[in-house]
Design a protein around this motif. Structure first.
Motif, mmCIF file in Angstrom:
data_model
loop_
_atom_site.group_PDB
_atom_site.id
_atom_site.type_symbol
_atom_site.label_atom_id
_atom_site.label_comp_id
_atom_site.label_asym_id
_atom_site.label_seq_id
_atom_site.Cartn_x
_atom_site.Cartn_y
_atom_site.Cartn_z
ATOM 1 N N GLU A 183 -1.714 17.800 9.454
ATOM 2 C CA GLU A 183 -0.952 18.692 8.583
ATOM 3 C C GLU A 183 -1.691 18.995 7.293
ATOM 4 N N VAL A 184 -1.579 20.248 6.869
ATOM 5 C CA VAL A 184 -2.075 20.646 5.551
ATOM 6 C C VAL A 184 -0.951 20.399 4.553
ATOM 7 N N GLN A 185 -1.197 19.510 3.591
ATOM 8 C CA GLN A 185 -0.160 19.145 2.631
ATOM 9 C C GLN A 185 -0.145 20.034 1.401
ATOM 10 N N GLY A 186 -1.247 20.728 1.163
ATOM 11 C CA GLY A 186 -1.274 21.597 -0.012
ATOM 12 C C GLY A 186 -2.551 22.393 -0.114
ATOM 13 N N GLN A 187 -2.457 23.539 -0.792
ATOM 14 C CA GLN A 187 -3.620 24.362 -1.106
ATOM 15 C C GLN A 187 -3.632 24.631 -2.595
ATOM 16 N N GLY A 188 -4.817 24.658 -3.165
ATOM 17 C CA GLY A 188 -4.918 24.835 -4.602
ATOM 18 C C GLY A 188 -5.829 25.970 -5.000
ATOM 19 N N THR A 189 -6.672 25.711 -5.974
ATOM 20 C CA THR A 189 -7.603 26.708 -6.493
ATOM 21 C C THR A 189 -8.982 26.435 -5.915
ATOM 22 N N VAL A 190 -9.987 27.043 -6.501
ATOM 23 C CA VAL A 190 -11.349 26.847 -6.002
ATOM 24 C C VAL A 190 -11.874 25.447 -6.282
ATOM 25 N N ASP A 191 -11.234 24.724 -7.202
ATOM 26 C CA ASP A 191 -11.749 23.389 -7.517
ATOM 27 C C ASP A 191 -10.664 22.334 -7.735
ATOM 28 N N HIS A 192 -9.438 22.617 -7.272
ATOM 29 C CA HIS A 192 -8.379 21.630 -7.477
ATOM 30 C C HIS A 192 -7.229 21.856 -6.503
ATOM 31 N N THR A 193 -6.699 20.748 -5.988
ATOM 32 C CA THR A 193 -5.490 20.783 -5.162
ATOM 33 C C THR A 193 -4.540 19.704 -5.662
ATOM 34 N N PRO A 194 -3.317 20.048 -5.998
ATOM 35 C CA PRO A 194 -2.376 19.018 -6.432
ATOM 36 C C PRO A 194 -1.977 18.112 -5.264
ATOM 37 N N VAL A 195 -2.062 16.809 -5.474
ATOM 38 C CA VAL A 195 -1.713 15.833 -4.440
ATOM 39 C C VAL A 195 -0.734 14.833 -5.049
ATOM 40 N N TYR A 196 0.366 14.568 -4.318
ATOM 41 C CA TYR A 196 1.386 13.649 -4.812
ATOM 42 C C TYR A 196 1.462 12.448 -3.872
ATOM 43 N N PRO A 197 0.956 11.296 -4.297
ATOM 44 C CA PRO A 197 0.903 10.110 -3.435
ATOM 45 C C PRO A 197 2.234 9.753 -2.785
ATOM 46 N N ARG A 198 3.334 9.857 -3.515
ATOM 47 C CA ARG A 198 4.633 9.506 -2.935
ATOM 48 C C ARG A 198 5.001 10.437 -1.776
ATOM 49 N N GLU A 199 4.630 11.731 -1.897
ATOM 50 C CA GLU A 199 4.910 12.680 -0.816
ATOM 51 C C GLU A 199 4.064 12.377 0.419
ATOM 52 N N VAL A 200 2.824 11.958 0.186
ATOM 53 C CA VAL A 200 1.940 11.590 1.296
ATOM 54 C C VAL A 200 2.533 10.409 2.074
ATOM 55 N N VAL A 201 2.953 9.377 1.335
ATOM 56 C CA VAL A 201 3.518 8.185 1.967
ATOM 57 C C VAL A 201 4.861 8.505 2.627
ATOM 58 N N ARG A 202 5.681 9.312 1.964
ATOM 59 C CA ARG A 202 6.974 9.682 2.537
ATOM 60 C C ARG A 202 6.803 10.361 3.888
ATOM 61 N N ARG A 203 5.837 11.282 3.981
ATOM 62 C CA ARG A 203 5.605 11.989 5.239
ATOM 63 C C ARG A 203 5.086 11.034 6.316
ATOM 64 N N ALA A 204 4.256 10.083 5.935
ATOM 65 C CA ALA A 204 3.756 9.099 6.901
ATOM 66 C C ALA A 204 4.903 8.268 7.468
ATOM 67 N N LEU A 205 5.859 7.904 6.614
ATOM 68 C CA LEU A 205 7.012 7.135 7.074
ATOM 69 C C LEU A 205 7.889 7.967 8.003
ATOM 70 N N GLU A 206 8.055 9.252 7.700
ATOM 71 C CA GLU A 206 8.847 10.134 8.558
ATOM 72 C C GLU A 206 8.273 10.214 9.968
ATOM 73 N N LEU A 207 6.940 10.190 10.055
ATOM 74 C CA LEU A 207 6.264 10.319 11.349
ATOM 75 C C LEU A 207 6.022 8.970 12.016
ATOM 76 N N SER A 208 6.456 7.896 11.344
ATOM 77 C CA SER A 208 6.218 6.532 11.851
ATOM 78 C C SER A 208 4.727 6.253 12.006
ATOM 79 N N ALA A 209 3.945 6.815 11.116
ATOM 80 C CA ALA A 209 2.494 6.594 11.147
ATOM 81 C C ALA A 209 2.166 5.254 10.502
ATOM 82 N N THR A 210 1.185 4.565 11.058
ATOM 83 C CA THR A 210 0.747 3.301 10.470
ATOM 84 C C THR A 210 -0.618 3.428 9.804
#
Length: 267
Positions: A183-210
């Motif tokens: 999954e693509v979690q986000g798109q940003g500019t030519v030199d930056h993409t906002p990333v939110y660690p809690r959202e990354v972990v939340r999505r992993a838990l939703e998918l039961s990923a280890t």
């Protein structure tokens, strides 16, 4: 002397050159001549048909190794542009984007900036990239990702190296390290993409990923990690670990290659 009126709009439009009317009859009036203009039929059509036959025969008899990159590209363009010599266009595309991968990976909007490339041709070129990406993705689907690492890199390189903006992608794995989701979690500019660690972990838990693999691209082409890339990776790994989720790696993709933060021991 009365000024000659301009032709009506529909006649003006018919005189415009487009991808499929390149060899239409053109009216040429000799300089200084008062005679009625003569219709001139260029003989280029004969030339490009013979050239196409020769390129096809060369490929059929000797394979792709016998063809230069521009010949492979013009061979593909034969079907998109049936009534024009495609060699100049193939060379123009390679000059603009550098390589075949650069041509097929370029966005439709940039492809159309090259003279002679209309929307139809641009879409046809992008279709090649889509087919290649699907083929590479099939090489990692339902397989243990860590034992197919080169296939993972090839796939990420194909889908992200020529993006014009930074893109943050996550590969979610089950307990056997088999790919669950990409999954693509986000798109940003030519030199930056906002990333939110809690959202990354939340999505992993939703998918039961280890386990997860983080991937993002550097549109500049240089995959060297920044301080922000390193700090963000450490934050996600520290947030995920207490919840039983392992960050296997963070891969940075560039046109000129890739970098593994795990390989560099940066987290």
């Amino acid at each position: 002397m009365a000024k000659r009126p301009a032709p009506p709009p529909d006649v003006q439009t018919s005189l415009l050159e487009d991808e499929r009317g390149f060899f239409a009859e053109q009216v040429i009036k000799p300089k200084g001549s008062k005679k009625a203009p003569a219709a001139v039929k260029p003989d280029a059509a004969v030339h490009y048909h013979g050239h196409r036959d020769r390129v096809r025969a060369k490929y059929r008899e000797h394979g792709d190794a016998a063809l230069a990159d521009y010949e492979i590209l013009e061979l593909y363009l034969f079907r998109s542009i049936p009534q024009r010599d495609t060699k100049p266009l193939a060379k123009a595309l390679l000059e603009r984007f550098g390589t075949l991968a650069g041509v097929f990976g370029a966005p439709i909007s940039l492809l159309q900036e090259v003279k002679g490339v209309g929307e139809g041709v641009a879409v046809d070129l992008k279709l090649v990239a889509t087919v290649a990406q699907r083929m590479l993705k099939s090489g990692v689907r339902n397989k243990q990702v860590l034992s197919s690492w080169s296939s993972v890199i090839d796939y990420c390189q194909a889908v992200m190296a020529y993006e014009t903006r930074e893109q943050f992608r996550i590969l979610f794995l089950d307990k056997r390290n088999v790919l669950i989701a990409d999954e693509v979690q986000g798109q940003g500019t030519v030199d930056h993409t906002p990333v939110y660690p809690r959202e990354v972990v939340r999505r992993a838990l939703e998918l039961s990923a280890t386990a997860i693999i983080l991937v993002h691209n550097h549109p500049s082409g240089d995959p060297t990690p920044s301080r922000a890339d390193i700090d963000m990776t450490k934050t996600i790994a520290d947030t995920a670990k207490p919840l039983g989720i392992t960050v296997h790696d963070h891969i940075i993709i560039g046109k000129d290659g890739h970098v593994s933060l795990k390989g560099l021991r940066l987290f």
